[in-house]
Structures are given as structure tokens and as C-alpha cells.
Motif scaffolding. Structure first.
Motif, short mmCIF file in Angstrom:
data_model
loop_
_atom_site.label_atom_id
_atom_site.label_comp_id
_atom_site.label_asym_id
_atom_site.label_seq_id
_atom_site.Cartn_x
_atom_site.Cartn_y
_atom_site.Cartn_z
N ASN A 1 44.73 81.51 -12.73
CA ASN A 1 46.15 81.86 -12.66
C ASN A 1 46.35 83.31 -12.22
N ALA B 1 43.29 71.51 -6.77
CA ALA B 1 43.06 72.68 -7.64
C ALA B 1 41.66 73.25 -7.46
N VAL C 1 40.43 79.33 -16.54
CA VAL C 1 41.81 78.98 -16.20
C VAL C 1 42.66 80.25 -16.12
N GLN D 1 49.82 72.05 -14.90
CA GLN D 1 49.04 72.06 -13.66
C GLN D 1 49.90 71.53 -12.53
N TYR E 1 47.82 76.66 -13.12
CA TYR E 1 46.59 75.91 -13.37
C TYR E 1 46.35 75.75 -14.86
N ALA E 2 45.85 74.58 -15.26
CA ALA E 2 45.52 74.31 -16.66
C ALA E 2 44.06 73.92 -16.82
N ASN E 3 43.38 73.60 -15.71
CA ASN E 3 41.96 73.27 -15.74
C ASN E 3 41.38 73.43 -14.34
N HIS F 1 47.97 67.53 -16.08
CA HIS F 1 48.35 68.35 -17.22
C HIS F 1 49.74 68.89 -16.92
N GLY G 1 41.71 69.76 -11.74
CA GLY G 1 42.90 69.15 -11.17
C GLY G 1 43.39 67.95 -11.95
#
Length: 200
Positions: free
Chosen positions: A86, A9, A82, A110, A99-101, A107, A104
Motif C-alpha cells: 500500500n 495484485a 501488505v 482489496q 491491497y489486503a494480501n 477481500h 489478489g
């Protein structure tokens, strides 16, 4: 198939930085980075580094603390960053990526696919500032307050005599061991190698 991607990520984290910031800009390490989980470059709150040095900590040492620092510097908060991640993923045509963070860390929101990661990797490797760091075996970064941090690339094959010239690693419980590698194309050697292997 959608799967957790671990620190892969960080490639889009790096992309957002090189597309919007000068590598010579100074960024202040935010409070609380010492508490970030996973792999760290051991940055200290309040210290200042150039964006280029933080990018080295991100791509060479897979520093989750560097990812959080860059995210806050870019967008003001991790949550806002974030959203930017995205949005950029959609623009790049990553159809099965979320993506959530910026680090990487595991999550539910993610994930990515090998196809999307290949598309993203091809794109980021066209950015010299990213490609150079993905291919650097080691580096040292220096804070404005006099701190010095030695970084070693987490991609083991870069430290050996192989055809791998750049890459990015990542490991979490859900993702397992993840790996992106750029391999030199030994086209001239193919006929010889094929003959040695018994092919005509």
C-alpha cells in the motif's frame, strides 16, 4: 470504478521484489503454503528457490503460494508486506487502489480501477525481470533440494498467434476474469488494415 482485481495484485508483489532483491538470492518456502487457496505452483514447505524462480512461479503460473513465500521473505510476514504494498501504491500515484494480501484473493479492502492498473502495468513492464516473465509462455523452476516444477502461462493468448506479447491474468468469484495484456503496435500495418476494412 473500484473493483476487485484478483491476481493482478501480483504485479505490485513482483515490483517490490525486483526493487529490493537480487534474483539470485535464495528464499525458503515457509510452512503452510500448501494450504494457500486459489491457484498454486505447488511449492513445498522448506524447499529453497531463487527469488527469480519464485517470481516466475508468481507471474507465469499465478502461484498464490509463490506470492505468500515472496511476501514473507521480503517483509517477514504477509501483514507487513501488505503495508509495503500500500505504501508503494501511494508512491506510484495509484489513487483508488488498496491491497489486503499479496495474492489478489477476494477481500473487502482489496480493489483497484482500470486506470490504476494501467498505470501500474506501464511501470512494471519497464522492469526487465518482470516484463520477461510476463511474456514467457512457459518455464521450469528448480529447487535446491532437487525439485522441478513446470510452469505454463495462464494468459491463453500468449500461446496463440496474436499480437499479445505479455500479460497477467486473474480470476476470483468477486472479481470475475481479469486480464492485463501488452499488445504489439503494428503501426506499419494500419494503412493496409484500414483499407481492407473499407476506410480511407
Amino acid at each position: 470504478v473500484r473493483r476487485p482485481m484478483s491476481c493482478i495484485a501480483m504485479l505490485i508483489t513482483a515490483l517490490l521484489m525486483v526493487e529490493s532483491r537480487e534474483m539470485s538470492e535464495l528464499g525458503t518456502i515457509p510452512g503452510g503454503v500448501e494450504m494457500v487457496g486459489g491457484n498454486r505452483a505447488y511449492l513445498e514447505s522448506g524447499d529453497q528457490y531463487t527469488i527469480g524462480e519464485l517470481l516466475s512461479a508468481l507471474l507465469i503460473a499465478s502461484g498464490n503460494d509463490a506470492a505468500v513465500a515472496l511476501a514473507q521473505f521480503h517483509s517477514g510476514s504477509v501483514e507487513a508486506f501488505v503495508a509495503d504494498m500500500n505504501k508503494r501504491a501511494v508512491q506510484l500515484g495509484l489513487q483508488n487502489t488498496s491491497y489486503a494480501n499479496p495474492t489478489g484473493l477476494d477481500h473487502d479492502r482489496q480493489y483497484s480501477t482500470p486506470r490504476d492498473i494501467a498505470l501500474l502495468s506501464t511501470h512494471v513492464l519497464n522492469e526487465p525481470e518482470i516484463a520477461r516473465r510476463m511474456g514467457s509462455k512457459w518455464a521450469r523452476i528448480y529447487g535446491e533440494q532437487g525439485s522441478e516444477i513446470a510452469l505454463n502461462h495462464t494468459h491463453v493468448l500468449l500461446h496463440q498467434r496474436t499480437a499479445v506479447t505479455a500479460g497477467k491474468t486473474g480470476t476470483t468469484l468477486a472479481a470475475g476474469e481479469c486480464l492485463v495484456s501488452l499488445v504489439e503496435h503494428w503501426q506499419k500495418s494500419y494503412p493496409v488494415l484500414l483499407r481492407k476494412a473499407g476506410y480511407r
